[in-house]
Design a protein around this motif. Structure first.
Motif, PDB file in Angstrom:
ATOM      1  N   MET A 132      75.377  12.925  11.343  1.00  0.00           N
ATOM      2  CA  MET A 132      74.067  13.178  10.749  1.00  0.00           C
ATOM      3  C   MET A 132      74.071  13.299   9.232  1.00  0.00           C
ATOM      4  SD  MET A 132      73.490  17.178  11.871  1.00  0.00           S
ATOM      5  CE  MET A 132      72.030  17.428  10.850  1.00  0.00           C
ATOM      6  N   CYS A 133      75.213  13.113   8.578  1.00  0.00           N
ATOM      7  CA  CYS A 133      75.239  13.271   7.124  1.00  0.00           C
ATOM      8  C   CYS A 133      74.495  12.154   6.411  1.00  0.00           C
ATOM      9  CB  CYS A 133      76.682  13.367   6.618  1.00  0.00           C
ATOM     10  SG  CYS A 133      77.676  11.887   6.873  1.00  0.00           S
ATOM     11  N   TYR A 134      74.064  11.136   7.166  1.00  0.00           N
ATOM     12  CA  TYR A 134      73.237  10.099   6.552  1.00  0.00           C
ATOM     13  C   TYR A 134      71.950  10.670   5.984  1.00  0.00           C
ATOM     14  CZ  TYR A 134      70.595  10.427  10.904  1.00  0.00           C
ATOM     15  OH  TYR A 134      69.849  10.887  11.969  1.00  0.00           O
ATOM     16  N   ILE A 135      71.551  11.850   6.449  1.00  0.00           N
ATOM     17  CA  ILE A 135      70.314  12.461   5.965  1.00  0.00           C
ATOM     18  C   ILE A 135      70.391  12.739   4.469  1.00  0.00           C
ATOM     19  CG2 ILE A 135      71.019  14.846   6.389  1.00  0.00           C
ATOM     20  CD1 ILE A 135      67.523  13.298   6.931  1.00  0.00           C
ATOM     21  N   LEU A 136      71.603  12.922   3.945  1.00  0.00           N
ATOM     22  CA  LEU A 136      71.775  13.148   2.517  1.00  0.00           C
ATOM     23  C   LEU A 136      71.353  11.922   1.702  1.00  0.00           C
ATOM     24  CD1 LEU A 136      75.263  14.931   2.557  1.00  0.00           C
ATOM     25  CD2 LEU A 136      73.014  15.981   2.323  1.00  0.00           C
ATOM     26  N   LEU A 137      71.343  10.769   2.337  1.00  0.00           N
ATOM     27  CA  LEU A 137      70.921   9.533   1.681  1.00  0.00           C
ATOM     28  C   LEU A 137      69.462   9.209   1.963  1.00  0.00           C
ATOM     29  CD1 LEU A 137      74.050   7.393   2.634  1.00  0.00           C
ATOM     30  CD2 LEU A 137      73.694   8.672   0.523  1.00  0.00           C
ATOM     31  N   LEU A 138      69.046   9.423   3.219  1.00  0.00           N
ATOM     32  CA  LEU A 138      67.712   8.985   3.625  1.00  0.00           C
ATOM     33  C   LEU A 138      66.605   9.895   3.121  1.00  0.00           C
ATOM     34  CD1 LEU A 138      68.205   7.717   7.280  1.00  0.00           C
ATOM     35  CD2 LEU A 138      68.450   6.511   5.127  1.00  0.00           C
ATOM     36  N   ASN A 139      66.802  11.195   3.209  1.00  0.00           N
ATOM     37  CA  ASN A 139      65.724  12.100   2.798  1.00  0.00           C
ATOM     38  C   ASN A 139      65.355  11.922   1.324  1.00  0.00           C
ATOM     39  OD1 ASN A 139      63.933  14.270   3.703  1.00  0.00           O
ATOM     40  ND2 ASN A 139      65.054  15.543   2.253  1.00  0.00           N
ATOM     41  N   PRO A 140      66.331  11.815   0.411  1.00  0.00           N
ATOM     42  CA  PRO A 140      65.964  11.543  -0.986  1.00  0.00           C
ATOM     43  C   PRO A 140      65.267  10.195  -1.166  1.00  0.00           C
ATOM     44  CG  PRO A 140      68.170  12.459  -0.885  1.00  0.00           C
ATOM     45  CD  PRO A 140      67.773  12.160   0.525  1.00  0.00           C
ATOM     46  N   VAL A 141      65.613   9.200  -0.331  1.00  0.00           N
ATOM     47  CA  VAL A 141      64.950   7.898  -0.425  1.00  0.00           C
ATOM     48  C   VAL A 141      63.476   8.041  -0.076  1.00  0.00           C
ATOM     49  CG1 VAL A 141      64.770   5.626   0.660  1.00  0.00           C
ATOM     50  CG2 VAL A 141      66.997   6.493  -0.025  1.00  0.00           C
ATOM     51  N   ILE A 142      63.170   8.821   0.975  1.00  0.00           N
ATOM     52  CA  ILE A 142      61.787   8.982   1.417  1.00  0.00           C
ATOM     53  C   ILE A 142      60.984   9.799   0.409  1.00  0.00           C
ATOM     54  CG2 ILE A 142      60.301   9.985   3.191  1.00  0.00           C
ATOM     55  CD1 ILE A 142      62.408   9.351   5.232  1.00  0.00           C
ATOM     56  N   LEU A 143      61.524  10.952   0.015  1.00  0.00           N
ATOM     57  CA  LEU A 143      60.777  11.865  -0.847  1.00  0.00           C
ATOM     58  C   LEU A 143      60.761  11.434  -2.308  1.00  0.00           C
ATOM     59  CD1 LEU A 143      61.887  15.379   0.526  1.00  0.00           C
ATOM     60  CD2 LEU A 143      59.900  14.005   1.178  1.00  0.00           C
ATOM     61  N   GLY A 144      61.803  10.750  -2.740  1.00  0.00           N
ATOM     62  CA  GLY A 144      61.939  10.451  -4.156  1.00  0.00           C
ATOM     63  C   GLY A 144      61.141   9.274  -4.659  1.00  0.00           C
ATOM     64  N   SER A 145      60.509   8.534  -3.763  1.00  0.00           N
ATOM     65  CA  SER A 145      59.796   7.322  -4.198  1.00  0.00           C
ATOM     66  C   SER A 145      58.280   7.487  -4.198  1.00  0.00           C
ATOM     67  CB  SER A 145      60.164   6.154  -3.267  1.00  0.00           C
ATOM     68  OG  SER A 145      59.830   6.461  -1.921  1.00  0.00           O
ATOM     69  N   VAL A 146      57.796   8.721  -4.059  1.00  0.00           N
ATOM     70  CA  VAL A 146      56.359   8.954  -3.950  1.00  0.00           C
ATOM     71  C   VAL A 146      55.893   9.886  -5.069  1.00  0.00           C
ATOM     72  CG1 VAL A 146      54.513   9.849  -2.482  1.00  0.00           C
ATOM     73  CG2 VAL A 146      56.448   8.640  -1.462  1.00  0.00           C
TER      74      VAL A 146
END
Length: 486
Positions: free
Chosen positions: A55-69
């Motif tokens: 589940m450590c992929y969340i360290l990559l995905l969550n910033p991708v989702i939140l950081g582009s808005v």
């Protein structure tokens, strides 16, 4: 009836049990009830590491989702601070689950909650106000658990709609991944188009496709940590193609992935505590209530199913889905919403990837402690996330969406009174880019069809209330015009 009264009385129930255990065992064994649950310290360590890797992929995905808005004031969240917030929130909540819940469950930022924030909350308010919404929904879930209303809410919403919510969010998350990868983009004359001419456009999209296909293949072969392996492989291929293939900023549509400086850095807690309550005049009280309700839906029901599912897999639950420490686990999960808001990472919730650690033998909270400590260590390796292209990370979103679609197996598609509300819920979430719209349409359709069939008792009082709320929500604009409010 309170939540506590529904839990089975087992030997491994609470910390007080330690006084009844035979002497000679380590304090670690006594506190986490390792021997009583048929486990061992090495198995718990192995399970904790496996869960982290899954589940450590969340360290990559969550910033991708939140950081582009951007929020209403055109502010965006800094990437290093987002990575720190994601790691810190996951570490703190998972450690709490280990020490308090004492079950092998790990928490991190829920992609469904993050998706709801970026598409429905942030366009209408500032980021601090959005994180305040996370705190509010976390408090609501905790109150539901403490008062025993959790069972009432869970029993009131029909099971097919619960499955539909999970599937709809899965489709929604997958669409977000496709958009962020550039695989799906706004088109001319049509809502969406594949590239410009029906062909894949650009190297980054090809890296996305390579990563996505690789993860699917690894999952089909039941390879542990398939998502993480796929992301690493996609990153290596992207970097190699950039370096040896001569890809430029133009090919990437911006700066190519690269490590700037050292791989080790101090955590950036710039988002911690940036929470604001109030100032929602432009949004309106009803919209605020619906947003909180949407976040509760996004973070509560899926978490409940995950806790019971993983608990059953770990042989901690009985045939009715009851397990020792269930109320504590639910409370920590609810508190994760508030903690996620305070840290700036969005609501934290239990991850189904916890089952991977259970598959390696994890049975107690010690494995969660191990997972939490690994997340804490990641606080000092934030720069490594700069190596992962957003297109590669987006592939994992599509994979997660496909995994959430497994709930379709539990829906009776031959029953139109069920399949129609489920279809509307699942379809409208990605098509309208709003979770609330899908849930509302499904609830109204279910109530209307059941009422038309004369099955009034199957609806229940809570569903009638919910239907009324959504009818007002959908009619809010014409009602305001009629009343002359706007």
């Amino acid at each position: 009836m309170t939540q506590q009264s529904t839990e089975p009385q087992t030997v491994a129930e609470d910390a007080g049990e330690g006084s009844r255990q035979p002497a000679g065992r380590s304090w670690l064994d006594r506190y986490f009830h390792i021997s009583d649950r048929g486990s061992s310290i090495p198995r718990e360590l192995r399970g904790g590491i496996t869960t982290f890797m899954a589940m450590c992929y969340i360290l990559l995905l969550n910033p991708v989702i939140l950081g582009s808005v951007q929020d209403v004031k055109h502010h965006t969240l800094a990437q290093p601070a987002l990575v720190t917030a994601t790691a810190f929130g996951a570490a703190l909540c998972t450690l709490l689950m280990g020490f308090i819940g004492k079950v092998p469950l790990a928490l991190a930022a829920g992609l469904n909650v993050s998706a709801a924030l970026t598409t429905q909350v942030v366009p209408n308010m500032t980021w601090p106000q959005a994180m305040g919404m996370c705190v509010m929904y976390g408090v609501v879930i905790c109150l539901l658990v403490v008062t025993g209303l959790r069972e009432m809410v869970m029993n009131a919403i029909p099971l097919p709609l619960k499955h539909a919510i999970t599937m709809g969010i899965g489709m929604f998350v997958a669409l977000i991944g496709l958009v962020k990868a550039g695989f799906v983009a706004p088109g001319k004359g049509t809502p969406v188009t594949l590239g410009l001419t029906g062909e894949l456009s650009g190297w980054p999209v090809l890296f996305f496709c390579f990563t996505l296909l690789l993860i699917f293949v690894l999952q089909a072969r039941k390879v542990p940590g398939a998502i993480l392996i796929g992301i690493i492989a996609g990153t290596v291929v992207s970097i190699a193609a950039t370096k040896f293939g001569g890809l430029t900023d133009k090919d990437w549509g911006g700066a190519p992935p690269a490590l700037h400086g050292s791989a080790v850095s101090m955590p950036d807690f710039g988002l911690f505590g940036h929470v604001q309550f109030g100032g929602w005049d432009k949004v309106g009280a009803l919209s605020v209530g619906m947003i909180v309700f949407t976040l509760v839906l996004a973070g509560f029901f899926d978490a409940m199913a995950t806790i019971i599912g993983v608990g059953t897999e770990a042989k901690l639950a009985d045939d009715k889905g009851r397990m020792p420490g269930l109320s504590k686990a639910l409370f920590v999960d609810g508190a994760g919403g508030a903690i996620g808001g305070l840290t700036g990472a969005s609501g934290q919730t239990v991850f189904i990837e916890s089952a991977s650690g259970v598959g390696e033998g994890a049975r107690t909270g010690l494995s969660s402690v191990v997972t939490g400590l690994f997340f804490a260590a990641c606080l000092f390796f934030t720069p490594l996330t700069q190596l992962v292209p957003a297109q590669v990370a987006a592939a994992a979103l599509v994979v997660i969406g496909s995994m959430m679609m497994s709930a379709a197996a539990h829906v009776d598609w031959s029953d139109r009174s069920v399949s129609i509300p489920v279809f509307l819920t699942v379809g409208l979430m990605p098509f309208t880019y709003q979770i609330t719209t899908g849930v509302g349409a499904g609830v109204i359709a279910y109530t209307a069809i059941k009422a038309a069939q004369g099955k009034w008792r199957e609806i229940g009082p809570f569903m009638w209330v919910l239907t009324g709320i959504f009818l007002v929500y959908f009619s809010l604009h014409p009602i305001e015009q009629w009343l002359g409010v706007k």
